[in-house]
Design a protein around this motif. Structure first.
Motif, PDB file in Angstrom:
ATOM      1  N   GLY A   1     -26.701   5.359  28.526  1.00  0.00           N
ATOM      2  CA  GLY A   1     -28.089   4.851  28.971  1.00  0.00           C
ATOM      3  C   GLY A   1     -29.534   5.745  27.915  1.00  0.00           C
ATOM      4  O   GLY A   1     -30.434   4.852  27.774  1.00  0.00           O
ATOM      5  N   GLN A   2     -28.971   6.552  26.973  1.00  0.00           N
ATOM      6  CA  GLN A   2     -30.201   7.778  26.535  1.00  0.00           C
ATOM      7  C   GLN A   2     -30.325   6.684  25.109  1.00  0.00           C
ATOM      8  O   GLN A   2     -31.070   6.189  24.680  1.00  0.00           O
ATOM      9  CB  GLN A   2     -30.012   8.798  26.390  1.00  0.00           C
TER      10      GLN A   2
ATOM     11  N   LYS B   1     -32.143   3.528  25.253  1.00  0.00           N
ATOM     12  CA  LYS B   1     -33.578   3.582  25.582  1.00  0.00           C
ATOM     13  C   LYS B   1     -33.746   3.535  23.850  1.00  0.00           C
ATOM     14  O   LYS B   1     -34.917   3.493  23.540  1.00  0.00           O
ATOM     15  CB  LYS B   1     -33.874   4.524  26.167  1.00  0.00           C
ATOM     16  N   GLU B   2     -33.278   4.334  23.436  1.00  0.00           N
ATOM     17  CA  GLU B   2     -33.770   4.890  22.208  1.00  0.00           C
ATOM     18  C   GLU B   2     -33.705   3.662  21.121  1.00  0.00           C
ATOM     19  O   GLU B   2     -34.250   3.318  19.981  1.00  0.00           O
ATOM     20  CB  GLU B   2     -33.392   5.759  21.439  1.00  0.00           C
TER      21      GLU B   2
ATOM     22  N   GLN C   1     -33.572   0.684  21.942  1.00  0.00           N
ATOM     23  CA  GLN C   1     -34.778  -0.237  22.807  1.00  0.00           C
ATOM     24  C   GLN C   1     -33.866  -1.357  23.204  1.00  0.00           C
ATOM     25  O   GLN C   1     -34.754  -2.893  23.086  1.00  0.00           O
ATOM     26  CB  GLN C   1     -36.025  -0.857  21.767  1.00  0.00           C
TER      27      GLN C   1
ATOM     28  N   LYS D   1     -32.657  -4.041  25.497  1.00  0.00           N
ATOM     29  CA  LYS D   1     -33.678  -5.020  26.709  1.00  0.00           C
ATOM     30  C   LYS D   1     -32.530  -5.441  27.975  1.00  0.00           C
ATOM     31  O   LYS D   1     -32.281  -4.591  29.428  1.00  0.00           O
ATOM     32  CB  LYS D   1     -34.549  -5.482  26.404  1.00  0.00           C
TER      33      LYS D   1
ATOM     34  N   LEU E   1     -32.166   2.832  34.471  1.00  0.00           N
ATOM     35  CA  LEU E   1     -32.519   2.580  33.126  1.00  0.00           C
ATOM     36  C   LEU E   1     -33.506   1.316  32.422  1.00  0.00           C
ATOM     37  O   LEU E   1     -33.893   1.313  31.728  1.00  0.00           O
ATOM     38  CB  LEU E   1     -31.420   2.046  32.008  1.00  0.00           C
ATOM     39  N   LYS E   2     -33.908   0.433  33.360  1.00  0.00           N
ATOM     40  CA  LYS E   2     -34.709  -0.605  33.603  1.00  0.00           C
ATOM     41  C   LYS E   2     -34.128  -1.804  32.561  1.00  0.00           C
ATOM     42  O   LYS E   2     -34.789  -2.034  31.356  1.00  0.00           O
ATOM     43  CB  LYS E   2     -35.956  -0.191  32.610  1.00  0.00           C
ATOM     44  N   LYS E   3     -32.393  -2.093  32.990  1.00  0.00           N
ATOM     45  CA  LYS E   3     -31.889  -2.720  31.805  1.00  0.00           C
ATOM     46  C   LYS E   3     -31.199  -4.587  32.836  1.00  0.00           C
ATOM     47  O   LYS E   3     -30.794  -3.537  33.767  1.00  0.00           O
ATOM     48  CB  LYS E   3     -30.807  -2.266  31.354  1.00  0.00           C
TER      49      LYS E   3
END
Length: 137
Positions: free
Chosen positions: A12-13, A16-17, A19, A21, A59-61
């Motif tokens: 998950g991190q 994010k790193e 980016q 989507k 996670l907004k994925k």
């Protein structure tokens, strides 16, 4: 399903790193693929599906799923079956012959259990990357 959740949770991190989507989830389980695509499941898997959907929302994925047919998944399938077959070890006779041929005296057996240890001092790998050292006295 649990493997999918753990993979998403673990990375998950990283998502994010970097980016990222959207995530393509591939599985050889047609049930998992269908349930995740529909975001609902039967009684036995509903909690797992909800957990994955919730994590992806946190996670907004965006996710898509894809089924991997068995014919395309032979190696992974064989390895997953192998892991359920039990503990493995070298036959004691072969181990002794190798030690004699190489003129070595092992003092520690790594990744052993009480049942398959080859020397008196051995380690037992446990979950979460910790190792238990056991000395058979």
């Amino acid at each position: 399903m649990e493997a999918i959740f753990l993979g998403l949770f673990r990375y998950g991190q990283v998502f994010k790193e970097l980016q990222i989507k959207a995530i393509l989830i591939k599985s050889d389980s047609s049930t998992a693929v269908q349930d995740l695509a529909k975001q609902r499941a039967g009684e036995t898997l509903v909690a797992e599906v909800k957990k994955i959907v919730k994590l992806c929302q946190q996670l907004k994925k965006q996710t898509q799923t894809q089924h991997i047919p068995g014919i395309s998944n032979k190696i992974t399938d064989a390895l997953s079956r192998l892991s359920t077959q039990g503990d493995y070890s070298v036959k004691i006779e072969i181990f002794i012959a190798l030690c004699q041929a190489w003129q070595i005296i092992p003092t520690l057996d790594l990744f052993a259990t009480e049942e398959n240890k080859l020397v008196e001092t051995y380690t037992v790998p446990k979950m979460r990357e910790s190792i238990v050292l056991s000395i058979d006295a």
